[in-house]
Design an enzyme around this catalytic site. Structure first.
Site, PDB file in Angstrom:
ATOM      1  N   ARG A  30      -7.262  34.954  10.189  1.00 45.40           N
ATOM      2  CA  ARG A  30      -6.736  35.915   9.202  1.00 45.40           C
ATOM      3  C   ARG A  30      -7.852  36.687   8.526  1.00 45.40           C
ATOM      4  O   ARG A  30      -8.794  36.091   7.998  1.00 45.40           O
ATOM      5  CB  ARG A  30      -5.890  35.188   8.145  1.00 45.40           C
ATOM      6  CG  ARG A  30      -5.292  36.156   7.114  1.00 45.40           C
ATOM      7  CD  ARG A  30      -4.256  35.497   6.218  1.00 45.40           C
ATOM      8  NE  ARG A  30      -3.243  34.852   7.017  1.00 45.40           N
ATOM      9  CZ  ARG A  30      -2.970  33.548   6.979  1.00 45.40           C
ATOM     10  NH1 ARG A  30      -3.613  32.771   6.146  1.00 45.40           N
ATOM     11  NH2 ARG A  30      -2.042  33.032   7.754  1.00 45.40           N
ATOM     12  N   CYS A  53     -15.151  26.745  -9.391  1.00 48.57           N
ATOM     13  CA  CYS A  53     -15.489  27.569  -8.220  1.00 48.57           C
ATOM     14  C   CYS A  53     -16.075  28.917  -8.671  1.00 48.57           C
ATOM     15  O   CYS A  53     -15.400  29.676  -9.388  1.00 48.57           O
ATOM     16  CB  CYS A  53     -14.259  27.794  -7.363  1.00 48.57           C
ATOM     17  SG  CYS A  53     -13.324  26.267  -7.086  1.00 48.57           S
ATOM     18  N   CYS A  92      -7.551  26.985 -14.498  1.00 48.79           N
ATOM     19  CA  CYS A  92      -7.879  25.897 -13.566  1.00 48.79           C
ATOM     20  C   CYS A  92      -9.121  25.122 -14.037  1.00 48.79           C
ATOM     21  O   CYS A  92     -10.126  25.729 -14.437  1.00 48.79           O
ATOM     22  CB  CYS A  92      -8.120  26.476 -12.173  1.00 48.79           C
ATOM     23  SG  CYS A  92      -8.408  25.193 -10.936  1.00 48.79           S
ATOM     24  N   CYS A 140       4.045  28.447   3.238  1.00 47.28           N
ATOM     25  CA  CYS A 140       2.688  27.932   3.097  1.00 47.28           C
ATOM     26  C   CYS A 140       2.438  27.746   1.609  1.00 47.28           C
ATOM     27  O   CYS A 140       2.886  28.575   0.819  1.00 47.28           O
ATOM     28  CB  CYS A 140       1.679  28.932   3.673  1.00 47.28           C
ATOM     29  SG  CYS A 140      -0.032  28.400   3.462  1.00 47.28           S
ATOM     30  N   CYS A 158      -4.043  25.412   7.366  1.00 44.20           N
ATOM     31  CA  CYS A 158      -4.632  26.743   7.184  1.00 44.20           C
ATOM     32  C   CYS A 158      -5.934  26.508   6.441  1.00 44.20           C
ATOM     33  O   CYS A 158      -5.916  26.062   5.294  1.00 44.20           O
ATOM     34  CB  CYS A 158      -3.686  27.621   6.367  1.00 44.20           C
ATOM     35  SG  CYS A 158      -4.425  29.183   5.842  1.00 44.20           S
ATOM     36  N   CYS A 202     -14.127  32.293  -8.336  1.00 40.20           N
ATOM     37  CA  CYS A 202     -12.700  32.387  -8.639  1.00 40.20           C
ATOM     38  C   CYS A 202     -12.394  32.838 -10.069  1.00 40.20           C
ATOM     39  O   CYS A 202     -12.835  32.213 -11.041  1.00 40.20           O
ATOM     40  CB  CYS A 202     -12.029  31.042  -8.383  1.00 40.20           C
ATOM     41  SG  CYS A 202     -10.236  31.133  -8.584  1.00 40.20           S
ATOM     42  N   CYS A 210       3.431  32.680   1.255  1.00 43.94           N
ATOM     43  CA  CYS A 210       2.400  31.738   0.831  1.00 43.94           C
ATOM     44  C   CYS A 210       2.353  31.685  -0.692  1.00 43.94           C
ATOM     45  O   CYS A 210       2.244  32.725  -1.343  1.00 43.94           O
ATOM     46  CB  CYS A 210       1.030  32.183   1.322  1.00 43.94           C
ATOM     47  SG  CYS A 210       0.991  32.566   3.061  1.00 43.94           S
TER      48      CYS A 210
END
Ligand code: SAM
Ligand code: DTB
Ligand code: SF4
Length: 339
Positions: A274, A71, A67, A142, A202, A74, A111
């Site tokens: 969640r 972040c 990616c 999702c 979400c 991550c 998801c």
């Protein structure tokens, strides 16, 4: 199997839907004496939900690693050394097999996550085929694909997407310490595009990235002050992954974490809260406190996107020990069963 239909109408009228929380008000909630905080969270929870009922989602990484975003938490960022290996977008048939397995195991929502800054048009078409296929199995869908414009949001809605996951992660002030390749405002813009397209939102965040109490309050206040509360609010406990800049972040005190769950429950009374990443290292007792504080959804299955989640037998045993049931979708109706 025992089924009963669940009422979603509020049993009490004392709970209000506010969108004008100040950070200080949320900070004061988080700091309440623990018995007071839990009482308020439980009273709110019971006004909208059966507190013995758990929603179960299963995650699949349909495109892993590589990616371009940075972040700090991550493992999928290409900017960190020793990130996970990058893969291509999965084939639709492979995804549908995984979804069927998740359904057989008791998940009501599937998801799918992709490590993208935002989706390319031809990839979006493949994801739409996945959404149509998973819906065809009778599950809710999702996806989380990074930033979306309004045209992409409408395309996903047309494919029948039920939920889009896009997290704010932390307070507006702390965001720049964690991510430099995009802005908080860009996150808010995507959330508005998704909402305008008629997709359920979400949206949540992460606890344990070195943020202070005020940042935690700032995250919860920002979520609750969105024009409409997100239908799902994932609260992640940071999974500290070797090779990421947050690998050595300080551990979060479990009681402090439960307080954030309770604040999410009180400020977003009718949303599913969640208990998301971070359960692998959490004790049964901490799980139970989170559920009592109003968490009523979990990811089920031995893997999140790239990191471990509790073994299925552990979750089955824990929910059975607590006398809790899982929500299943039968046609368009919700009912419950045991895992
Ligand atoms: N790339 C898309 C995006 O960022 O929106 C979707 C995938 S991304 C992995 C989804 C969410 O997972 C992030 O927003 C973050 O909240 C959460 N996440 C990622 N790594 C995590 C970690 N190590 N611990 C806890 N949560 C994490
Ligand atoms: C969310 O809030 N948590 C999930 C889901 N949304 C996509 C992701 C957790 C990822 C944890 C780190 C990993 O497994 O790579
Ligand atoms: Fe990419 Fe999403 Fe990971 Fe950020 S959280 S590096 S955008 S996959």
């Amino acid at each position: 199997m025992q089924h009963h239909i669940v009422s979603t109408s509020p049993k009490s009228s004392f709970v209000s839907f506010r969108h004008d929380w100040t950070r200080d008000e949320v900070a004061a909630l988080i700091a309440l004496p623990f018995p007071e905080l839990m009482f308020r969270a439980q009273s709110t929870h019971r006004a909208f939900f059966d507190p013995t009922e758990m929603q179960i989602s299963t995650l699949l990484s349909i495109k892993t690693g590589g990616c371009p975003e940075d972040c700090a938490y991550c493992p999928q960022s290409a900017k960190h050394e020793q990130g996970v290996k990058a893969t291509r977008l999965m084939a639709v048939e492979t995804v549908l097999k995984e979804a069927q397995t998740a359904k057989n195991a008791g998940a009501s929502r599937f998801c799918m996550g992709a490590a993208w800054r935002s989706p390319k048009d031809h990839d979006l078409e493949t994801v739409c085929a996945m959404i149509e296929g998973v819906k065809g199995l009778g599950m809710e869908t999702c996806v989380t694909l990074g930033m979306l414009d309004s045209r992409q949001s409408e395309r996903l809605r047309a494919a029948g997407l039920d939920y889009y996951n896009h997290n704010l992660d932390t307070s507006p002030e702390y965001y720049g310490e964690i991510i430099t390749t995009r802005t908080y405002q860009e996150r808010l813009d995507t959330l508005a595009n998704v909402r305008d397209a008629g997709i359920n939102v979400c949206c949540g965040g992460i606890v344990g990235m070195g943020e202070d109490e005020s940042d935690r309050a700032g995250l919860i206040a920002t979520l609750a002050n969105l024009p409409k509360h997100p239908e799902s609010v994932p609260i992640n406990l940071l999974v500290r992954v070797a090779g990421t800049p947050l690998a050595e972040a300080e551990a979060v005190d479990p009681i402090a974490f439960v307080r954030i769950i309770a604040a999410a429950r009180i400020t977003m009374p009718a949303s599913h809260v969640r208990l998301a990443a971070g359960r692998e290292t959490m004790s049964d007792e901490a799980h139970a406190l989170c559920f009592m504080a109003g968490a009523n959804s979990i990811f089920y299955g031995e893997k999140l996107l790239t990191t471990p989640n509790p073994a299925e037998h552990r979750d089955r045993r824990l929910l059975a020990e607590l006398g809790m049931k899982t929500q299943v979708i039968v046609g368009k109706r919700e009912s419950t069963s045991s895992l």
